[in-house]
Design an enzyme around this catalytic site. Structure first.
Site, PDB file in Angstrom:
ATOM      1  N   LYS A 228      45.486  67.838  30.910  1.00  0.00           N
ATOM      2  CA  LYS A 228      45.636  69.033  31.735  1.00  0.00           C
ATOM      3  C   LYS A 228      44.388  69.205  32.598  1.00  0.00           C
ATOM      4  O   LYS A 228      43.262  69.037  32.132  1.00  0.00           O
ATOM      5  CB  LYS A 228      45.849  70.267  30.860  1.00  0.00           C
TER       6      LYS A 228
ATOM      7  N   GLU B 288      62.123  82.331  21.996  1.00  0.00           N
ATOM      8  CA  GLU B 288      62.372  83.769  21.968  1.00  0.00           C
ATOM      9  C   GLU B 288      63.492  84.141  20.993  1.00  0.00           C
ATOM     10  O   GLU B 288      63.415  85.178  20.322  1.00  0.00           O
ATOM     11  CB  GLU B 288      62.714  84.273  23.374  1.00  0.00           C
TER      12      GLU B 288
ATOM     13  N   ARG C 258      66.133  85.774  27.274  1.00  0.00           N
ATOM     14  CA  ARG C 258      66.459  84.565  26.526  1.00  0.00           C
ATOM     15  C   ARG C 258      66.822  84.866  25.071  1.00  0.00           C
ATOM     16  O   ARG C 258      67.415  84.031  24.396  1.00  0.00           O
ATOM     17  CB  ARG C 258      65.278  83.593  26.585  1.00  0.00           C
TER      18      ARG C 258
END
Length: 605
Positions: free
Chosen positions: A269, A354, A382
């Site tokens: 990253k 979720e 969600r």
């Protein structure tokens, strides 16, 4: 940009130019940074091997697709990234034919790839088209990805899935041996050998099948791909995600295999920008910053609603050991980081899951705990079935704390938190409430901690709208607070951050209305509303939410039930359309929601 004929050195030079352009624009505009820098070589290799005008390029979440935008004729326009009327920070088909799908929520990519593969098969285009999916390792924490892999492994549609492993390792690779085996398994020789072996053992019964299978499993056991192979997906990897030569070779092999293939790519990253390299969550999404030092250009002095919530919840958690909490891959974004550090056995990050987050909190509530389920408004969508089925149906005392309610600015259509009132208000047993400032938020969290039924709290991104108003009083179920009482015919009704908007609108007016902080949109304060209906015949509703099913709808439904016909209601909630991205002030101005604009609309009747 056609890079099919570029040499390796030209592609490497191009990758550096792309990184420079991303850093130049994101440091000025803000946006996602570390993931998209890390995915640069992956995307360059994709464009070298595949054709984005024919092959569906599907990016999961798509915040890592900036290099793709730059390679598809948006180099100059990239300067408008995330600005009002500029380029979206996510893929968007209306921008380019090379953007296959809108994507701003996690873990949809493999399902989209399976759907695209089915369509390609039905149209007999498998010789000329193949879906290419890029999914980050974080997105693999959501169940939807495995639902899609399960079907794909069964139906065997040709598809290339690139798993960008940049933070949470799926399995630890074993150095040079693992890389050697991965290359061997990707080679045409190995694939031909495997196919011939399968044909051979077909003639020798179950015993031969068993031995061949055991041999292959033993061969792969020291690679991290056994899970995908068991699901019926060919696995290649791990591959160095910054080695363009290897990436191009592996993707070319995967494309030619004619079956579902997962290419496990390891990246860093923030690659190419030393300050952001590595596992630094703060560099995932950034505001404008100084490129040389990495420091943010501007810092707001006002305390954010998120920080206020975190402080208020910590205050209650210190007093009550039954309070627990969960978030879905957003510990810092939701303010739970400090709570997780102080109480690691009571506050959890369950990754991008979720549905699981909501249902697991239902069980904790049944066991006598007080869960705070802290999820962005847009992501609560969600877990909707779980809110209905696993919390409200059993009337369990879970608190849903919904951050980023209202307009969220540059993230745009996929992230605007506008629908939560509409989709939660219709659920039996659900209570809906909202704070308007720091003091009221502390009162509300204290109230919610002792409330014995499901309830949902919404609050904005950033700070509350400032206004000089009477101090908040403690919350009581279904009770509003009359903040300003005047003899005018006008009544402003604010909900949550809408109270501040209403107060700022009043400052722009000569005729001063009364101002009611509704506090609860379910249940409504019927006693107060009857009183207001007798005194004020023009009600104006201020709430950062969708108009359909929103606060205005709730008030109109109540007036209809009460057979009150002499009160006119005008709501300044959002119209029935998705709201574009851009700075919050410019977006609100385009919607006619700035205080001066609202004051004019009120004066015009």
């Amino acid at each position: 940009m056609n890079i099919k004929n570029f040499t390796l050195s030209q592609l490497e030079e191009l990758s550096q130019k792309i990184r420079d352009r991303i850093l130049e624009v994101v440091s000025t505009n803000g946006g996602h940074l570390s993931s998209t820098l890390g995915a640069t070589e992956i995307i360059v290799a994709m464009h070298k091997v595949f054709d984005s005008t024919k092959d569906p390029f599907i990016f999961d979440v798509s915040h890592q697709s900036y290099a793709h935008k730059l390679l598809t004729d948006r180099w100059e326009e990239f300067a408008t990234l995330r600005q009002f009327n500029g380029l979206s920070g996510y893929t968007k088909p209306s921008e380019s034919e090379s953007d296959y799908f809108v994507a701003g929520h996690s873990s949809t990519s493999i399902s989209l790839g399976v759907g695209a593969a089915k369509a390609i098969a039905l149209k007999n285009e498998q010789e000329s088209r193949i879906p290419v999916v890029v999914i980050g390792d974080g997105a693999m924490s959501a169940g939807m990805a495995y639902e899609a892999l399960n079907e794909l492994g069964d139906r065997k549609y040709p598809m290339v899935i690139i798993l960008n492993d940049n933070e949470m390792s799926i399995a630890k690779p074993i150095g040079a041996i693992s890389r050697m085996l991965s290359s061997a398994m990707a080679s045409p020789f190995y694939q031909r050998f495997k196919k011939k072996t399968e044909q051979f053992v077909d003639n020798f019964g179950e015993g031969a099948h068993y031995l061949a299978k055991r041999f292959e499993e033993s061969f792969k056991l020291i690679t991290p791909g056994i899970l995908f192979e068991e699901m019926g997906i060919e696995y290649i990897g791990p591959v160095d995600g910054h080695d363009l030569k290897s990436l191009i070779e592996i993707l070319s092999m995967a494309k030619a295999m004619g079956k579902p293939v997962l290419v496990h790519v390891q990246t860093i990253k923030g690659k190419g920008y030393e300050i952001a390299e590595g596992k630094h969550e703060k560099w995932h999404g950034v505001s404008p910053f100084d490129l040389k030092s990495g420091t943010a250009n501007t810092k707001s002095s006002a305390k954010s609603a998120t920080q206020i919530y975190a402080d208020a919840l910590m205050e209650q958690a210190l007093k009550n050991d039954k309070i627990v909490g969960v978030t879905a891959a957003m510990p810092s974004g939701t303010g739970l980081t400090q709570l997780m550090e102080k109480y690691p056995d009571r506050f959890w990050d369950v990754a991008i899951a979720e549905q699981h987050a909501v249902t697991s909190m239902g069980a904790l509530a049944k066991e006598g705990f007080k869960p705070f389920c802290t999820i962005y408004s847009t992501f609560m969508q969600r877990g909707y079935d779980q809110v209905v089925h696993d919390v409200c149906l059993m009337d369990l005392p879970v608190v849903f704390a919904m951050d980023r309610a209202g307009i969220v600015g540059e993230d745009g259509e996929t992230h605007q938190g506008v629908f939560d009132i509409s989709f939660l208000r219709l659920i039996p047993n659900m209570t809906l409430c909202a704070p308007r400032d720091e003091k009221s938020f502390h009162h509300l969290v204290e109230y919610a901690a002792g409330y014995e039924r499901p309830c949902a709290i919404r609050y904005p991104r950033g700070s509350f709208l400032e206004a000089e108003l009477p101090e908040s009083v403690p919350y009581e179920t279904g009770k509003s607070q009359l903040l300003i009482s005047n003899t005018t015919d006008l009544l402003f009704i604010g909900y949550g951050n809408g109270v501040g908007r209403a107060a700022q609108t009043m400052e722009c007016m000569e005729e001063k209305p009364s101002l009611l902080d509704l506090r609860f949109v379910k249940p409504l304060d019927t006693e107060m509303l009857r009183n207001m209906a007798m005194k004020h015949k023009k009600w104006y509703v201020f709430s950062d939410s969708a108009r359909i099913g929103g606060v205005g709808s709730a008030l109109l439904e109540w007036l209809c039930e009460e057979k009150i016909t002499d009160v006119a209601v005008v709501t300044f909630e959002y119209e029935d359309e998705f709201i574009k991205h851009g700075s919050t002030k410019l977006v609100e101005e385009s919607l006619g929601l700035l205080p001066t604009q609202l004051a004019l609309r009120v004066s015009e009747g």
